[in-house]
Design a protein around this motif. Sequence first.
Motif, mmCIF file in Angstrom:
data_model
loop_
_atom_site.group_PDB
_atom_site.id
_atom_site.type_symbol
_atom_site.label_atom_id
_atom_site.label_comp_id
_atom_site.label_asym_id
_atom_site.label_seq_id
_atom_site.Cartn_x
_atom_site.Cartn_y
_atom_site.Cartn_z
ATOM 1 N N LYS A 42 -14.491 -1.409 13.646
ATOM 2 C CA LYS A 42 -14.461 -0.314 12.675
ATOM 3 C C LYS A 42 -14.413 1.051 13.351
ATOM 4 O O LYS A 42 -13.593 1.912 12.998
ATOM 5 N N SER A 43 -15.306 1.284 14.320
ATOM 6 C CA SER A 43 -15.358 2.594 14.982
ATOM 7 C C SER A 43 -14.091 2.869 15.778
ATOM 8 O O SER A 43 -13.600 4.011 15.811
ATOM 9 N N THR A 44 -13.539 1.850 16.418
ATOM 10 C CA THR A 44 -12.284 2.022 17.156
ATOM 11 C C THR A 44 -11.173 2.420 16.202
ATOM 12 O O THR A 44 -10.353 3.296 16.508
ATOM 13 N N THR A 45 -11.146 1.803 15.021
ATOM 14 C CA THR A 45 -10.144 2.168 14.009
ATOM 15 C C THR A 45 -10.299 3.628 13.607
ATOM 16 O O THR A 45 -9.303 4.356 13.460
ATOM 17 N N GLY A 46 -11.535 4.086 13.434
ATOM 18 C CA GLY A 46 -11.776 5.485 13.077
ATOM 19 C C GLY A 46 -11.316 6.441 14.157
ATOM 20 O O GLY A 46 -10.726 7.489 13.856
ATOM 21 N N ARG A 47 -11.562 6.109 15.416
ATOM 22 C CA ARG A 47 -11.120 6.977 16.512
ATOM 23 C C ARG A 47 -9.604 7.015 16.611
ATOM 24 O O ARG A 47 -9.013 8.071 16.899
ATOM 25 N N VAL B 175 -3.761 -3.631 12.178
ATOM 26 C CA VAL B 175 -4.435 -3.104 10.983
ATOM 27 C C VAL B 175 -3.537 -2.095 10.275
ATOM 28 O O VAL B 175 -3.028 -1.156 10.900
ATOM 29 N N SER B 176 -3.355 -2.295 8.982
ATOM 30 C CA SER B 176 -2.619 -1.348 8.138
ATOM 31 C C SER B 176 -3.501 -0.962 6.960
ATOM 32 O O SER B 176 -4.015 -1.832 6.255
ATOM 33 N N LEU B 177 -3.692 0.351 6.782
ATOM 34 C CA LEU B 177 -4.514 0.860 5.696
ATOM 35 C C LEU B 177 -3.922 2.157 5.171
ATOM 36 O O LEU B 177 -3.222 2.862 5.911
ATOM 37 N N SER B 178 -4.238 2.483 3.931
ATOM 38 C CA SER B 178 -3.794 3.749 3.357
ATOM 39 C C SER B 178 -4.931 4.367 2.559
ATOM 40 O O SER B 178 -5.580 3.690 1.759
ATOM 41 N N LEU B 179 -5.188 5.647 2.805
ATOM 42 C CA LEU B 179 -6.231 6.401 2.095
ATOM 43 C C LEU B 179 -5.568 7.437 1.203
ATOM 44 O O LEU B 179 -4.794 8.274 1.670
ATOM 45 N N LYS B 180 -5.895 7.395 -0.086
ATOM 46 C CA LYS B 180 -5.319 8.335 -1.034
ATOM 47 C C LYS B 180 -6.022 9.686 -0.968
ATOM 48 O O LYS B 180 -7.197 9.762 -0.636
ATOM 49 N N GLU B 181 -5.296 10.728 -1.298
ATOM 50 C CA GLU B 181 -5.831 12.089 -1.291
ATOM 51 C C GLU B 181 -7.025 12.204 -2.235
ATOM 52 O O GLU B 181 -6.992 11.751 -3.382
ATOM 53 N N GLY B 182 -8.119 12.789 -1.717
ATOM 54 C CA GLY B 182 -9.291 13.042 -2.530
ATOM 55 C C GLY B 182 -10.169 11.842 -2.796
ATOM 56 O O GLY B 182 -11.145 11.954 -3.540
ATOM 57 N N GLN B 183 -9.857 10.688 -2.193
ATOM 58 C CA GLN B 183 -10.642 9.486 -2.440
ATOM 59 C C GLN B 183 -11.363 9.032 -1.170
ATOM 60 O O GLN B 183 -11.195 9.606 -0.097
ATOM 61 N N THR B 184 -12.168 7.981 -1.324
ATOM 62 C CA THR B 184 -12.922 7.435 -0.203
ATOM 63 C C THR B 184 -12.545 5.979 -0.001
ATOM 64 O O THR B 184 -12.599 5.175 -0.946
ATOM 65 N N MET C 92 0.844 -1.194 0.000
ATOM 66 C CA MET C 92 0.000 0.000 0.000
ATOM 67 C C MET C 92 0.883 1.250 0.000
ATOM 68 O O MET C 92 1.776 1.388 0.839
ATOM 69 N N THR C 93 0.664 2.139 -0.969
ATOM 70 C CA THR C 93 1.453 3.349 -1.052
ATOM 71 C C THR C 93 0.976 4.379 -0.050
ATOM 72 O O THR C 93 -0.142 4.344 0.428
ATOM 73 N N ALA C 94 1.882 5.321 0.256
ATOM 74 C CA ALA C 94 1.556 6.345 1.241
ATOM 75 C C ALA C 94 0.426 7.226 0.718
ATOM 76 O O ALA C 94 0.322 7.513 -0.471
ATOM 77 N N GLY C 95 -0.449 7.651 1.623
ATOM 78 C CA GLY C 95 -1.560 8.502 1.250
ATOM 79 C C GLY C 95 -1.718 9.630 2.239
ATOM 80 O O GLY C 95 -0.817 9.919 3.027
ATOM 81 N N ILE C 96 -2.885 10.281 2.234
ATOM 82 C CA ILE C 96 -3.130 11.349 3.195
ATOM 83 C C ILE C 96 -3.243 10.783 4.606
ATOM 84 O O ILE C 96 -2.861 11.424 5.593
ATOM 85 N N LEU C 97 -3.748 9.548 4.720
ATOM 86 C CA LEU C 97 -3.865 8.871 6.008
ATOM 87 C C LEU C 97 -3.287 7.473 5.876
ATOM 88 O O LEU C 97 -3.669 6.714 4.988
ATOM 89 N N ASP C 98 -2.367 7.140 6.779
ATOM 90 C CA ASP C 98 -1.763 5.815 6.775
ATOM 91 C C ASP C 98 -1.808 5.233 8.182
ATOM 92 O O ASP C 98 -1.312 5.852 9.137
ATOM 93 N N LEU C 99 -2.408 4.060 8.301
ATOM 94 C CA LEU C 99 -2.404 3.308 9.551
ATOM 95 C C LEU C 99 -1.389 2.193 9.392
ATOM 96 O O LEU C 99 -1.487 1.383 8.466
ATOM 97 N N GLN C 100 -0.420 2.152 10.291
ATOM 98 C CA GLN C 100 0.666 1.194 10.177
ATOM 99 C C GLN C 100 0.652 0.240 11.366
ATOM 100 O O GLN C 100 1.096 0.567 12.458
ATOM 101 N N GLY C 101 0.109 -0.956 11.145
ATOM 102 C CA GLY C 101 0.132 -2.010 12.156
ATOM 103 C C GLY C 101 -0.503 -1.635 13.480
ATOM 104 O O GLY C 101 -0.004 -2.041 14.533
ATOM 105 N N ILE C 102 -1.605 -0.893 13.450
ATOM 106 C CA ILE C 102 -2.192 -0.428 14.708
ATOM 107 C C ILE C 102 -2.958 -1.559 15.410
ATOM 108 O O ILE C 102 -3.632 -2.366 14.788
ATOM 109 N N SER C 103 -2.823 -1.602 16.722
ATOM 110 C CA SER C 103 -3.559 -2.554 17.558
ATOM 111 C C SER C 103 -4.095 -1.804 18.771
ATOM 112 O O SER C 103 -3.461 -0.874 19.276
#
Length: 330
Positions: A54-59, A34-43, A1-12
């Motif tokens: 899911k909600s814990t990840t968002g917080r 959990v590792s995720l990447s959100l690209k700029e301007g996307q959903t 996953m490439t770097a984006g505006i938001l990057d979660l790296q191995g969060i627990s």
Amino acid sequence: MTAGILDLQGISRSYSTRQGLFGKKVPVHAVDEVSLSLKEGQTLALVGESGSGKSTTGRIALGLERPNSGYVLFRGTELPATDTPAWRRMRAQMQMIYQDPLAALDRRLSIIDQVREPLDIHDIGSASKRNNKALAMLDAVGLNASHATSLPYQLSGGQRQRAVLARALIMQPALLVCDEPVSALDVSIQAQVVNVLMDLQKELRLSLLFISHDLKVVRQVSQSMAVMYLGRIVEFGETHLLLSNPTHPYTKALVSAVPVAGRRTRERIILKGEPPNPAARPTGCAFHPRCAIARPECVSVCPTFSTLPDGRSVACHAVHTNPPTKEVGS
């Protein structure tokens, strides 16, 4: 996953709960590596059953909770410690929309006072300019001057959610975390709020982390999708790929429950049992007690991610021996 505006790296993130009144404390793993990447301007849509994390990840993504391990990057910079000046400055660019708009609003304050409040807190502009900007933002989300002086209880559910959206956008953030933003609304009102959100996303080039269990809405709003089960991501990829041809057995079950206009009814996959207790997480693949194709290694070995030719990532032991071959429902 490439770097984006938001990057979660191995969060627990884990919590402690007590078994019985005098029982010992046991850990509950709400989010697990959990590792995720959100690209700029996307959903990016984050989907799964209630209680999947899911909600814990968002917080955690907003710094409202700190992970026990891993880290969060916003535009390449790690989130500062909560409640520090640096965190407040960064949080001005990252806002959240909650599931229950009435609970998110102060019932004693008028709508315009609440929309203007972030500008007041950060002391941006004069009082008259703040008021004018708040009125302009209300207009942008489809509310008028008569709504501005109303109290939250005087508005409908859809109008309250528009007010919450206006308050979130008043600081012109780059990122919105939307936690089930339309699940409490009627279907017709859902469509109106989603359309407003998508129009504003294009106009303001917002990036959205869209948390939902409603795949019909997810299909409409997102470019990429992550499927979460019991704190872990089990499948990640482009939304149209996961919804048209899911690979993980859990994703298949979720997608099979979504009706699609113009197609014959697909066979519904009924999962056996209930989601396991997070305090007693199954060994190996957490999904194996409910999986129709579980094999011996699923019980003892936690699957790692494999990348398929179409670019999606799947954590399933069966992915190589049972690759996707046709569109679901075809």
